[in-house]
Design a protein around this motif. Structure first.
Motif, PDB file in Angstrom:
ATOM      1  N   THR A   1     -87.060 -22.792   6.410  1.00  0.00           N
ATOM      2  CA  THR A   1     -85.756 -23.216   7.294  1.00  0.00           C
ATOM      3  C   THR A   1     -86.074 -24.741   7.709  1.00  0.00           C
ATOM      4  O   THR A   1     -86.906 -24.701   8.520  1.00  0.00           O
ATOM      5  CB  THR A   1     -85.668 -22.195   8.250  1.00  0.00           C
ATOM      6  OG1 THR A   1     -85.440 -20.677   7.669  1.00  0.00           O
ATOM      7  CG2 THR A   1     -84.290 -22.521   9.043  1.00  0.00           C
ATOM      8  N   PRO A   2     -84.776 -25.304   7.692  1.00  0.00           N
ATOM      9  CA  PRO A   2     -85.240 -26.848   8.224  1.00  0.00           C
ATOM     10  C   PRO A   2     -84.981 -26.888   9.622  1.00  0.00           C
ATOM     11  O   PRO A   2     -84.698 -25.832  10.201  1.00  0.00           O
ATOM     12  CB  PRO A   2     -83.890 -27.474   7.438  1.00  0.00           C
ATOM     13  CG  PRO A   2     -83.052 -26.805   6.683  1.00  0.00           C
ATOM     14  CD  PRO A   2     -83.930 -25.092   6.727  1.00  0.00           C
ATOM     15  N   PRO A   3     -85.737 -27.610  10.343  1.00  0.00           N
ATOM     16  CA  PRO A   3     -85.377 -27.781  11.784  1.00  0.00           C
ATOM     17  C   PRO A   3     -84.075 -27.955  12.339  1.00  0.00           C
ATOM     18  O   PRO A   3     -83.209 -28.304  11.552  1.00  0.00           O
ATOM     19  CB  PRO A   3     -86.355 -29.213  12.152  1.00  0.00           C
ATOM     20  CG  PRO A   3     -87.241 -29.645  10.893  1.00  0.00           C
ATOM     21  CD  PRO A   3     -86.445 -28.755   9.612  1.00  0.00           C
ATOM     22  N   GLU A   4     -83.901 -27.804  13.317  1.00  0.00           N
ATOM     23  CA  GLU A   4     -82.422 -27.486  14.033  1.00  0.00           C
ATOM     24  C   GLU A   4     -81.843 -28.799  13.823  1.00  0.00           C
ATOM     25  O   GLU A   4     -80.460 -29.066  13.287  1.00  0.00           O
ATOM     26  CB  GLU A   4     -82.444 -27.212  15.440  1.00  0.00           C
ATOM     27  CG  GLU A   4     -82.484 -25.660  15.599  1.00  0.00           C
ATOM     28  CD  GLU A   4     -82.440 -25.368  17.053  1.00  0.00           C
ATOM     29  OE1 GLU A   4     -81.704 -26.062  17.607  1.00  0.00           O
ATOM     30  OE2 GLU A   4     -83.208 -24.366  17.338  1.00  0.00           O
ATOM     31  N   TRP A   5     -82.591 -29.935  13.915  1.00  0.00           N
ATOM     32  CA  TRP A   5     -81.820 -31.296  13.691  1.00  0.00           C
ATOM     33  C   TRP A   5     -81.349 -31.703  12.383  1.00  0.00           C
ATOM     34  O   TRP A   5     -80.524 -32.639  12.162  1.00  0.00           O
ATOM     35  CB  TRP A   5     -82.740 -32.529  14.242  1.00  0.00           C
ATOM     36  CG  TRP A   5     -84.086 -32.351  13.937  1.00  0.00           C
ATOM     37  CD1 TRP A   5     -85.183 -31.868  14.444  1.00  0.00           C
ATOM     38  CD2 TRP A   5     -84.424 -33.147  12.698  1.00  0.00           C
ATOM     39  NE1 TRP A   5     -86.216 -32.038  13.421  1.00  0.00           N
ATOM     40  CE2 TRP A   5     -85.843 -33.121  12.295  1.00  0.00           C
ATOM     41  CE3 TRP A   5     -83.907 -34.052  11.884  1.00  0.00           C
ATOM     42  CZ2 TRP A   5     -86.546 -33.548  11.521  1.00  0.00           C
ATOM     43  CZ3 TRP A   5     -84.659 -34.697  10.683  1.00  0.00           C
ATOM     44  CH2 TRP A   5     -85.935 -34.187  10.630  1.00  0.00           C
ATOM     45  N   GLU A   6     -81.807 -30.938  11.345  1.00  0.00           N
ATOM     46  CA  GLU A   6     -81.563 -31.241   9.993  1.00  0.00           C
ATOM     47  C   GLU A   6     -80.402 -30.180   9.547  1.00  0.00           C
ATOM     48  O   GLU A   6     -79.727 -30.622   8.567  1.00  0.00           O
ATOM     49  CB  GLU A   6     -82.793 -31.096   9.045  1.00  0.00           C
ATOM     50  CG  GLU A   6     -83.713 -32.044   9.185  1.00  0.00           C
ATOM     51  CD  GLU A   6     -84.475 -32.032   8.044  1.00  0.00           C
ATOM     52  OE1 GLU A   6     -85.572 -33.006   7.987  1.00  0.00           O
ATOM     53  OE2 GLU A   6     -84.733 -31.103   7.182  1.00  0.00           O
ATOM     54  N   ARG A   7     -80.441 -29.153  10.190  1.00  0.00           N
ATOM     55  CA  ARG A   7     -79.152 -28.229   9.696  1.00  0.00           C
ATOM     56  C   ARG A   7     -78.036 -28.785  10.073  1.00  0.00           C
ATOM     57  O   ARG A   7     -77.485 -29.633  11.101  1.00  0.00           O
ATOM     58  CB  ARG A   7     -79.293 -27.103  10.514  1.00  0.00           C
ATOM     59  CG  ARG A   7     -80.562 -26.125  10.148  1.00  0.00           C
ATOM     60  CD  ARG A   7     -80.488 -24.729  10.919  1.00  0.00           C
ATOM     61  NE  ARG A   7     -81.668 -24.302  10.850  1.00  0.00           N
ATOM     62  CZ  ARG A   7     -82.320 -23.607  11.975  1.00  0.00           C
ATOM     63  NH1 ARG A   7     -81.744 -23.573  13.115  1.00  0.00           N
ATOM     64  NH2 ARG A   7     -83.416 -23.480  11.974  1.00  0.00           N
ATOM     65  N   PRO A   8     -77.097 -28.657   9.093  1.00  0.00           N
ATOM     66  CA  PRO A   8     -75.579 -29.089   9.312  1.00  0.00           C
ATOM     67  C   PRO A   8     -74.870 -28.341  10.386  1.00  0.00           C
ATOM     68  O   PRO A   8     -74.885 -27.173  10.655  1.00  0.00           O
ATOM     69  CB  PRO A   8     -74.862 -28.838   7.871  1.00  0.00           C
ATOM     70  CG  PRO A   8     -75.850 -28.155   7.120  1.00  0.00           C
ATOM     71  CD  PRO A   8     -77.148 -28.090   7.798  1.00  0.00           C
ATOM     72  N   LYS A   9     -74.073 -28.946  11.098  1.00  0.00           N
ATOM     73  CA  LYS A   9     -73.613 -28.562  12.193  1.00  0.00           C
ATOM     74  C   LYS A   9     -72.200 -27.878  11.874  1.00  0.00           C
ATOM     75  O   LYS A   9     -71.318 -28.484  11.144  1.00  0.00           O
ATOM     76  CB  LYS A   9     -73.380 -29.533  13.468  1.00  0.00           C
ATOM     77  CG  LYS A   9     -74.382 -30.367  13.716  1.00  0.00           C
ATOM     78  CD  LYS A   9     -74.907 -29.614  15.319  1.00  0.00           C
ATOM     79  CE  LYS A   9     -76.114 -30.619  15.564  1.00  0.00           C
ATOM     80  NZ  LYS A   9     -77.298 -30.265  15.282  1.00  0.00           N
ATOM     81  N   PRO A  10     -71.850 -26.758  12.326  1.00  0.00           N
ATOM     82  CA  PRO A  10     -70.424 -26.226  11.761  1.00  0.00           C
ATOM     83  C   PRO A  10     -69.205 -26.967  12.452  1.00  0.00           C
ATOM     84  O   PRO A  10     -69.720 -27.573  13.441  1.00  0.00           O
ATOM     85  CB  PRO A  10     -70.448 -24.798  12.609  1.00  0.00           C
ATOM     86  CG  PRO A  10     -71.466 -24.891  13.355  1.00  0.00           C
ATOM     87  CD  PRO A  10     -72.471 -26.049  13.122  1.00  0.00           C
ATOM     88  N   GLU A  11     -68.222 -27.130  11.622  1.00  0.00           N
ATOM     89  CA  GLU A  11     -67.343 -27.941  12.111  1.00  0.00           C
ATOM     90  C   GLU A  11     -66.463 -27.293  13.101  1.00  0.00           C
ATOM     91  O   GLU A  11     -66.344 -26.044  12.844  1.00  0.00           O
ATOM     92  CB  GLU A  11     -66.229 -28.387  10.715  1.00  0.00           C
ATOM     93  CG  GLU A  11     -66.912 -29.346  10.155  1.00  0.00           C
ATOM     94  CD  GLU A  11     -65.988 -29.735   8.905  1.00  0.00           C
ATOM     95  OE1 GLU A  11     -64.733 -29.814   8.841  1.00  0.00           O
ATOM     96  OE2 GLU A  11     -66.804 -30.051   7.786  1.00  0.00           O
ATOM     97  N   LYS A  12     -65.873 -28.217  14.169  1.00  0.00           N
ATOM     98  CA  LYS A  12     -65.061 -27.431  15.095  1.00  0.00           C
ATOM     99  C   LYS A  12     -63.795 -27.462  14.667  1.00  0.00           C
ATOM    100  O   LYS A  12     -63.083 -28.438  14.060  1.00  0.00           O
ATOM    101  CB  LYS A  12     -64.926 -28.220  16.569  1.00  0.00           C
ATOM    102  CG  LYS A  12     -66.396 -28.162  16.883  1.00  0.00           C
ATOM    103  CD  LYS A  12     -66.352 -29.183  18.436  1.00  0.00           C
ATOM    104  CE  LYS A  12     -67.927 -29.231  18.937  1.00  0.00           C
ATOM    105  NZ  LYS A  12     -67.923 -29.995  20.308  1.00  0.00           N
ATOM    106  N   LYS A  13     -63.105 -26.171  14.822  1.00  0.00           N
ATOM    107  CA  LYS A  13     -61.709 -26.158  14.478  1.00  0.00           C
ATOM    108  C   LYS A  13     -60.614 -26.802  15.582  1.00  0.00           C
ATOM    109  O   LYS A  13     -60.938 -26.684  16.799  1.00  0.00           O
ATOM    110  CB  LYS A  13     -61.267 -24.554  14.485  1.00  0.00           C
ATOM    111  CG  LYS A  13     -62.070 -24.155  13.040  1.00  0.00           C
ATOM    112  CD  LYS A  13     -61.659 -22.512  13.407  1.00  0.00           C
ATOM    113  CE  LYS A  13     -62.497 -21.792  12.157  1.00  0.00           C
ATOM    114  NZ  LYS A  13     -62.020 -20.210  11.766  1.00  0.00           N
TER     115      LYS A  13
END
Length: 141
Positions: free
Chosen positions: A128-140
């Motif tokens: 699992t990639p580190p948190e800083w590499e994970r794509p952030k969910p888009e805000k609605k």
């Protein structure tokens, strides 16, 4: 003058030559190996075995990396060598050992395994990639 013209012609021709095509990064789906570090104190305390595991995962400030059995019970090892033998029997390959700390009181054992030898669940947990590499969910909006 001839030298200047020759140099100018050579530089101009070099500009028209075929450029090197650089392909996009081709990162393999799985790395060739994943690593584990076992850290073992030479003098374990009466409360625990003094053996910790580092698989590269994030932990809290006071949370340590212990192996657990299927029921979630912490596995206790009498020594770093016992932990090393446990991991080697499960397919991990010993790479290197070194000591650190005051009076070389901490031994580090570096192990590796090919991801193909792990279960899908183990691969997902370790890769699992580190948190800083994970794509952030888009805000609605």
């Amino acid at each position: 003058m001839k030298k200047a013209l020759f140099l100018f012609a050579a530089l101009t021709c070099a500009g028209f030559g075929s450029a090197q095509n650089i392909m996009a990064d081709t990162v393999p789906a799985l790395p060739p190996c994943v690593y584990c570090e076992i850290m073992a104190n030479h003098l374990p305390t009466h409360r625990d075995s003094g053996v910790l595991f580092d698989f590269g995962q994030k932990t809290g400030a006071l949370k340590y990396n212990y192996l657990t059995d299927a029921a979630g019970n912490k596995l206790l090892f009498n020594s770093g060598i016992e932990a090393l033998n446990y991991m080697v029997c499960r397919g991990w390959e010993f790479v290197q050992a070194y000591t650190s700390g005051e009076n070389s009181g901490l031994t580090h054992y570096l192990l590796r395994i090919a991801p193909a030898r792990l279960t899908a669940e183990q691969r997902a947990a370790l890769l699992t990639p580190p948190e800083w590499e994970r794509p952030k969910p888009e805000k609605k909006r």
